[in-house]
Motif scaffolding. Structure first.
Motif, mmCIF file in Angstrom:
data_model
loop_
_atom_site.group_PDB
_atom_site.id
_atom_site.type_symbol
_atom_site.label_atom_id
_atom_site.label_comp_id
_atom_site.label_asym_id
_atom_site.label_seq_id
_atom_site.Cartn_x
_atom_site.Cartn_y
_atom_site.Cartn_z
ATOM 1 N N PHE A 113 13.060 13.393 7.862
ATOM 2 C CA PHE A 113 11.848 13.431 6.918
ATOM 3 C C PHE A 113 10.599 13.446 7.920
ATOM 4 O O PHE A 113 10.623 12.628 8.770
ATOM 5 N N ALA A 114 9.667 14.044 7.485
ATOM 6 C CA ALA A 114 8.318 13.871 8.113
ATOM 7 C C ALA A 114 7.491 12.773 7.856
ATOM 8 O O ALA A 114 7.878 11.933 6.839
ATOM 9 N N THR A 115 6.434 12.674 8.458
ATOM 10 C CA THR A 115 5.551 11.431 8.294
ATOM 11 C C THR A 115 4.723 11.849 6.849
ATOM 12 O O THR A 115 4.348 13.173 6.600
ATOM 13 N N PRO A 116 4.836 11.057 5.767
ATOM 14 C CA PRO A 116 4.252 11.135 4.627
ATOM 15 C C PRO A 116 2.682 11.619 4.639
ATOM 16 O O PRO A 116 1.933 11.184 5.464
ATOM 17 N N ILE A 117 2.412 12.392 3.717
ATOM 18 C CA ILE A 117 1.072 12.690 3.511
ATOM 19 C C ILE A 117 0.793 12.025 2.224
ATOM 20 O O ILE A 117 1.246 12.186 1.054
ATOM 21 N N VAL A 118 -0.434 11.027 2.457
ATOM 22 C CA VAL A 118 -0.681 10.087 1.287
ATOM 23 C C VAL A 118 -2.156 10.345 0.663
ATOM 24 O O VAL A 118 -3.123 10.513 1.503
ATOM 25 N N ASP A 119 -2.144 10.183 -0.818
ATOM 26 C CA ASP A 119 -3.533 10.446 -1.322
ATOM 27 C C ASP A 119 -3.273 9.383 -2.689
ATOM 28 O O ASP A 119 -2.324 9.725 -3.608
ATOM 29 N N GLY A 120 -4.139 8.398 -2.692
ATOM 30 C CA GLY A 120 -3.955 7.188 -3.942
ATOM 31 C C GLY A 120 -2.565 6.703 -4.073
ATOM 32 O O GLY A 120 -2.217 6.419 -2.710
ATOM 33 N N ASP A 121 -1.853 6.917 -5.206
ATOM 34 C CA ASP A 121 -0.749 6.182 -5.268
ATOM 35 C C ASP A 121 0.495 7.447 -4.910
ATOM 36 O O ASP A 121 1.669 7.051 -5.430
ATOM 37 N N LEU A 157 7.679 0.975 -5.491
ATOM 38 C CA LEU A 157 8.704 1.491 -5.851
ATOM 39 C C LEU A 157 8.333 2.802 -6.351
ATOM 40 O O LEU A 157 7.228 2.957 -6.917
ATOM 41 N N ALA A 158 9.145 3.773 -6.259
ATOM 42 C CA ALA A 158 8.667 5.165 -6.889
ATOM 43 C C ALA A 158 9.036 4.934 -8.475
ATOM 44 O O ALA A 158 10.144 4.678 -8.890
ATOM 45 N N VAL A 159 8.040 5.469 -8.902
ATOM 46 C CA VAL A 159 8.197 5.601 -10.450
ATOM 47 C C VAL A 159 8.390 6.952 -11.066
ATOM 48 O O VAL A 159 8.694 7.353 -11.941
ATOM 49 N N GLU A 160 7.921 7.945 -10.041
ATOM 50 C CA GLU A 160 8.112 9.417 -10.629
ATOM 51 C C GLU A 160 8.132 10.129 -9.173
ATOM 52 O O GLU A 160 7.418 10.060 -8.246
ATOM 53 N N HIS A 182 11.917 2.205 -9.340
ATOM 54 C CA HIS A 182 11.783 1.451 -10.330
ATOM 55 C C HIS A 182 12.899 1.946 -11.342
ATOM 56 O O HIS A 182 13.557 2.873 -11.632
ATOM 57 N N ASP A 183 13.177 0.792 -12.264
ATOM 58 C CA ASP A 183 14.276 0.741 -13.294
ATOM 59 C C ASP A 183 14.085 2.002 -14.067
ATOM 60 O O ASP A 183 14.965 2.623 -14.585
ATOM 61 N N ASP A 184 12.853 2.271 -14.573
ATOM 62 C CA ASP A 184 12.338 3.266 -15.416
ATOM 63 C C ASP A 184 11.977 4.483 -14.545
ATOM 64 O O ASP A 184 11.107 5.420 -15.495
ATOM 65 N N ALA A 185 12.292 4.641 -13.466
ATOM 66 C CA ALA A 185 11.782 5.828 -12.841
ATOM 67 C C ALA A 185 12.173 7.252 -13.358
ATOM 68 O O ALA A 185 13.210 7.274 -14.006
ATOM 69 N N VAL A 186 11.454 8.331 -13.250
ATOM 70 C CA VAL A 186 11.839 9.627 -13.529
ATOM 71 C C VAL A 186 11.651 10.518 -12.270
ATOM 72 O O VAL A 186 10.930 10.551 -11.435
ATOM 73 N N HIS A 187 13.084 11.295 -12.191
ATOM 74 C CA HIS A 187 13.130 12.091 -11.070
ATOM 75 C C HIS A 187 13.470 13.651 -11.524
ATOM 76 O O HIS A 187 14.211 13.800 -12.248
ATOM 77 N N THR A 188 12.756 14.725 -10.997
ATOM 78 C CA THR A 188 12.779 15.969 -11.319
ATOM 79 C C THR A 188 13.355 16.828 -9.961
ATOM 80 O O THR A 188 12.417 16.625 -9.042
ATOM 81 N N SER A 189 14.506 17.303 -10.063
ATOM 82 C CA SER A 189 14.954 17.955 -8.978
ATOM 83 C C SER A 189 14.771 19.584 -9.374
ATOM 84 O O SER A 189 15.333 20.146 -10.132
ATOM 85 N N MET A 190 13.715 20.017 -8.687
ATOM 86 C CA MET A 190 13.293 21.590 -9.081
ATOM 87 C C MET A 190 12.720 21.423 -10.220
ATOM 88 O O MET A 190 12.895 20.839 -11.169
ATOM 89 N N ASP A 199 0.896 -1.046 -0.087
ATOM 90 C CA ASP A 199 0.137 0.104 -0.143
ATOM 91 C C ASP A 199 0.928 1.285 -0.091
ATOM 92 O O ASP A 199 2.077 1.225 0.387
ATOM 93 N N THR A 200 0.302 2.258 -0.403
ATOM 94 C CA THR A 200 0.924 3.690 -0.663
ATOM 95 C C THR A 200 1.674 4.200 0.686
ATOM 96 O O THR A 200 2.706 4.516 0.765
ATOM 97 N N ARG A 201 0.866 4.100 1.791
ATOM 98 C CA ARG A 201 1.296 4.666 3.019
ATOM 99 C C ARG A 201 2.544 3.874 3.613
ATOM 100 O O ARG A 201 3.587 4.492 4.117
ATOM 101 N N THR A 202 2.453 2.429 3.368
ATOM 102 C CA THR A 202 3.654 1.583 3.842
ATOM 103 C C THR A 202 4.882 2.144 2.931
ATOM 104 O O THR A 202 6.193 2.075 3.147
ATOM 105 N N ALA A 203 4.627 2.159 1.413
ATOM 106 C CA ALA A 203 5.666 2.442 0.695
ATOM 107 C C ALA A 203 6.240 3.838 0.852
ATOM 108 O O ALA A 203 7.737 4.176 0.962
ATOM 109 N N ALA A 204 5.455 4.726 1.088
ATOM 110 C CA ALA A 204 5.902 6.240 1.464
ATOM 111 C C ALA A 204 6.798 6.371 2.548
ATOM 112 O O ALA A 204 7.895 6.930 2.855
#
Length: 125
Positions: free
Chosen positions: A69-77, A110-113, A31-39, A2-7
């Protein structure tokens, strides 16, 4: 997963990984194909290896980080996680970095974006 556990796993691993500059532990969150944007206006990093290179580059010249790191705020995925880092640069000057990451997770946890928004300040305000 679930997203909360993943986050929360993402936040905990980033906190430990950043504290110890453990690029491999952090990269394993993506994830192998993840995309990350910094700023918002920087070019995106496509794929786990490009993300690992960016993280390693980010840690270069940073010493003795104290990371929270703070406690994540989760909505959907998606999750939003605030973070704060106190560190010293290679010249010994203290800096603070404060920001948040917005992450989208797949069903395996896994983080995908991810997108970061952050600011820096001299010292430890």
């Amino acid at each position: 997963m679930d997203t909360r556990t993943a986050a929360q796993h993402f936040a905990d691993t980033w906190q430990r990984g950043w504290t110890h500059h453990d690029v491999d532990a952090i990269t394993a969150l993506y994830h192998d194909d993840a995309v990350h944007t910094s700023m918002p206006f920087r070019p995106a990093h496509h794929g786990k290896h490009a993300i690992a290179d960016y993280i390693a580059w980010s840690f270069a010249g940073e010493n003795d980080p104290t990371v929270a790191f703070a406690t994540p705020i989760v909505d959907g995925d998606h999750a939003v996680i605030e973070f704060r880092v106190h560190a010293h640069d290679s010249d010994g000057h203290s800096t603070t970095l404060a920001g948040c990451v917005i992450a989208r997770f797949d069903t395996d946890g896994l983080a995908v974006e991810t997108r970061d928004y952050w600011h820096t300040a001299d010292g430890h305000p």
